[in-house]
Scaffold this motif. Sequence first.
Motif, PDB file in Angstrom:
ATOM      1  N   ALA A   1       0.817  -1.218   0.000  1.00 19.97           N
ATOM      2  CA  ALA A   1       0.000   0.000   0.000  1.00 19.97           C
ATOM      3  C   ALA A   1       0.851   1.269   0.000  1.00 19.97           C
ATOM      4  N   ASP A   2       2.048   1.188   0.624  1.00 19.54           N
ATOM      5  CA  ASP A   2       2.903   2.392   0.644  1.00 19.54           C
ATOM      6  C   ASP A   2       3.888   2.399  -0.532  1.00 19.54           C
ATOM      7  N   PHE A   3       3.672   1.486  -1.493  1.00 20.94           N
ATOM      8  CA  PHE A   3       4.477   1.381  -2.723  1.00 20.94           C
ATOM      9  C   PHE A   3       5.953   1.058  -2.455  1.00 20.94           C
ATOM     10  N   SER A   4       6.266   0.559  -1.259  1.00 24.25           N
ATOM     11  CA  SER A   4       7.669   0.340  -0.904  1.00 24.25           C
ATOM     12  C   SER A   4       8.216  -0.988  -1.424  1.00 24.25           C
ATOM     13  N   GLY A   5       7.360  -1.811  -1.983  1.00 25.87           N
ATOM     14  CA  GLY A   5       7.821  -3.109  -2.461  1.00 25.87           C
ATOM     15  C   GLY A   5       6.644  -4.015  -2.780  1.00 25.87           C
ATOM     16  N   PHE A   6       6.946  -5.316  -2.881  1.00 27.98           N
ATOM     17  CA  PHE A   6       5.923  -6.270  -3.314  1.00 27.98           C
ATOM     18  C   PHE A   6       5.406  -7.115  -2.146  1.00 27.98           C
ATOM     19  N   LEU A   7       4.168  -7.566  -2.300  1.00 34.39           N
ATOM     20  CA  LEU A   7       3.546  -8.398  -1.266  1.00 34.39           C
ATOM     21  C   LEU A   7       3.931  -9.863  -1.427  1.00 34.39           C
ATOM     22  N   THR A   8       4.580 -10.176  -2.525  1.00 34.78           N
ATOM     23  CA  THR A   8       4.900 -11.575  -2.838  1.00 34.78           C
ATOM     24  C   THR A   8       6.263 -11.966  -2.258  1.00 34.78           C
ATOM     25  N   PRO A   9       6.477 -13.265  -2.017  1.00 35.81           N
ATOM     26  CA  PRO A   9       7.806 -13.705  -1.568  1.00 35.81           C
ATOM     27  C   PRO A   9       8.861 -13.369  -2.637  1.00 35.81           C
ATOM     28  N   ASP A  10      10.114 -13.161  -2.227  1.00 37.33           N
ATOM     29  CA  ASP A  10      11.170 -12.759  -3.168  1.00 37.33           C
ATOM     30  C   ASP A  10      11.334 -13.746  -4.325  1.00 37.33           C
ATOM     31  N   ASP A  11      11.072 -15.043  -4.044  1.00 32.76           N
ATOM     32  CA  ASP A  11      11.281 -16.049  -5.091  1.00 32.76           C
ATOM     33  C   ASP A  11       9.984 -16.347  -5.862  1.00 32.76           C
ATOM     34  N   SER A  12       9.028 -15.445  -5.775  1.00 34.42           N
ATOM     35  CA  SER A  12       7.759 -15.685  -6.474  1.00 34.42           C
ATOM     36  C   SER A  12       7.220 -14.371  -7.039  1.00 34.42           C
ATOM     37  N   PHE A  13       6.030 -14.424  -7.574  1.00 35.97           N
ATOM     38  CA  PHE A  13       5.355 -13.230  -8.092  1.00 35.97           C
ATOM     39  C   PHE A  13       3.861 -13.506  -8.044  1.00 35.97           C
ATOM     40  N   GLY A  14       3.060 -12.472  -8.240  1.00 42.61           N
ATOM     41  CA  GLY A  14       1.621 -12.595  -8.024  1.00 42.61           C
ATOM     42  C   GLY A  14       0.960 -13.680  -8.851  1.00 42.61           C
ATOM     43  N   ALA A  15       1.228 -13.659 -10.149  1.00 43.09           N
ATOM     44  CA  ALA A  15       0.551 -14.617 -11.037  1.00 43.09           C
ATOM     45  C   ALA A  15       0.902 -16.052 -10.652  1.00 43.09           C
ATOM     46  N   LEU A  16       2.127 -16.263 -10.188  1.00 45.75           N
ATOM     47  CA  LEU A  16       2.527 -17.623  -9.801  1.00 45.75           C
ATOM     48  C   LEU A  16       1.783 -18.056  -8.539  1.00 45.75           C
ATOM     49  N   GLU A  17       1.638 -17.147  -7.579  1.00 45.07           N
ATOM     50  CA  GLU A  17       0.902 -17.486  -6.361  1.00 45.07           C
ATOM     51  C   GLU A  17      -0.561 -17.820  -6.693  1.00 45.07           C
ATOM     52  N   ILE A  18      -1.130 -17.089  -7.647  1.00 47.18           N
ATOM     53  CA  ILE A  18      -2.511 -17.375  -8.076  1.00 47.18           C
ATOM     54  C   ILE A  18      -2.554 -18.725  -8.784  1.00 47.18           C
ATOM     55  N   ALA A  19      -1.553 -18.963  -9.648  1.00 54.48           N
ATOM     56  CA  ALA A  19      -1.512 -20.232 -10.386  1.00 54.48           C
ATOM     57  C   ALA A  19      -1.461 -21.423  -9.432  1.00 54.48           C
ATOM     58  N   LYS A  20      -0.719 -21.263  -8.333  1.00 58.92           N
ATOM     59  CA  LYS A  20      -0.603 -22.369  -7.358  1.00 58.92           C
ATOM     60  C   LYS A  20      -1.964 -22.681  -6.732  1.00 58.92           C
ATOM     61  N   ALA A  21      -2.804 -21.658  -6.604  1.00 60.89           N
ATOM     62  CA  ALA A  21      -4.108 -21.845  -5.945  1.00 60.89           C
ATOM     63  C   ALA A  21      -5.205 -22.255  -6.924  1.00 60.89           C
ATOM     64  N   ALA A  22      -4.933 -22.111  -8.228  1.00 62.21           N
ATOM     65  CA  ALA A  22      -5.962 -22.345  -9.256  1.00 62.21           C
ATOM     66  C   ALA A  22      -5.998 -23.807  -9.679  1.00 62.21           C
ATOM     67  N   PRO A  23      -7.133 -24.240 -10.245  1.00 63.11           N
ATOM     68  CA  PRO A  23      -7.237 -25.641 -10.650  1.00 63.11           C
ATOM     69  C   PRO A  23      -6.269 -26.018 -11.777  1.00 63.11           C
ATOM     70  N   ASP A  24      -5.862 -25.057 -12.622  1.00 68.16           N
ATOM     71  CA  ASP A  24      -5.056 -25.400 -13.790  1.00 68.16           C
ATOM     72  C   ASP A  24      -4.154 -24.238 -14.178  1.00 68.16           C
ATOM     73  N   ARG A  25      -2.857 -24.357 -13.887  1.00 69.41           N
ATOM     74  CA  ARG A  25      -1.913 -23.273 -14.137  1.00 69.41           C
ATOM     75  C   ARG A  25      -1.898 -22.840 -15.601  1.00 69.41           C
ATOM     76  N   ALA A  26      -2.068 -23.821 -16.517  1.00 68.40           N
ATOM     77  CA  ALA A  26      -1.941 -23.512 -17.949  1.00 68.40           C
ATOM     78  C   ALA A  26      -2.918 -22.446 -18.402  1.00 68.40           C
ATOM     79  N   ASN A  27      -4.048 -22.363 -17.704  1.00 71.75           N
ATOM     80  CA  ASN A  27      -5.088 -21.451 -18.175  1.00 71.75           C
ATOM     81  C   ASN A  27      -4.999 -20.059 -17.563  1.00 71.75           C
ATOM     82  N   ILE A  28      -3.842 -19.726 -16.979  1.00 69.18           N
ATOM     83  CA  ILE A  28      -3.718 -18.392 -16.378  1.00 69.18           C
ATOM     84  C   ILE A  28      -2.932 -17.466 -17.281  1.00 69.18           C
ATOM     85  N   VAL A  29      -3.487 -16.301 -17.512  1.00 69.54           N
ATOM     86  CA  VAL A  29      -2.783 -15.295 -18.301  1.00 69.54           C
ATOM     87  C   VAL A  29      -2.768 -13.997 -17.496  1.00 69.54           C
TER      88      VAL A  29
END
Length: 211
Positions: free
Chosen positions: A96-124
């Motif tokens: 919220a203060d734009f100081s960095g990312f909410l994701t772990p250093d070795d990951s990114f948002g779309a990957l965290e969503i892909a891990k929770a989704a039924p099928d990673r292939a269908n995420i864009v």
Amino acid sequence: MTTISIIGTGGMAAAIGSLAARAGHAVELMGRDAGKARALAEQVGPGTTTGTFGAAPAGDIVVLAVPYSVVVDVVKLYGDGLAGKLLVDITNPIKADFSGFLTPDDSFGALEIAKAAPDRANIVKAFNTQNSSVLATGPVGGHPLDVFIAGDDAQAKARISAFIQSLGLRPMDTGPLTMARSLEHACMLWLGLITHSVKHAYFSIGVSLQG
Ligand SMILES: NC(=O)c1ccc[n+]([C@@H]2O[C@H](COP(=O)([O-])OP(=O)(O)OC[C@H]3O[C@@H](n4cnc5c(N)ncnc54)[C@H](OP(=O)(O)O)[C@@H]3O)[C@@H](O)[C@H]2O)c1
């Protein structure tokens, strides 16, 4: 015509939903506040429907238009209702203060969503570098706005590219889903430009082709 479901009823849902309805797609809106979803459906246009938050979406394309801080829980709530759907991650996992990312250093948002989704292939990943007001107003000077996309499945990217093009926008494929990390950083770039150069939020990042 595509049926598109949008989870969320805020600024991005309004912008993407309105563009989709104007382009002749069927739009379904799903929000935790059913009243807000109904009000937005009226704004988006005739024929726009609302769905029950957490129930299987009607659309083949499902846009995740909620804050990153809640999106993984929302995807888990929908669970198998998202199986076989093309999931569009538009989120920006920025603090919220734009100081960095909410994701772990070795990951990114779309990957965290892909891990929770039924099928990673269908995420864009798409739309995250375009501001909702700019999207809502549309292109200036005849140049279509660029929508950067990243994903692992060529067919999914072709489908989302066709959808983006149908909205009068220019899809720009940036590569596999790992490129979503760069797109999430591009939002930080956009925020830096607001603060240090442009001084307002009404601009877009795009590609300028020199021949
Ligand atoms: N704004 C932009 O210009 C822009 C540009 C690119 C990408 N994005 C990304 O697009 C996404 C949506 O942004 P926005 O600007 O549309 O946000 P917004 O206007 O704040 O709307 C957020 C939506 O998420 C819902 N929501 C919030 N917390 C929730 C929860 N715990 N469970 C279920 N739903 C919840 C809100 O519901 P309530 O109304 O009930 O709170 C609202 O419908 C975000 O991830 C953002 O980073 C935004």
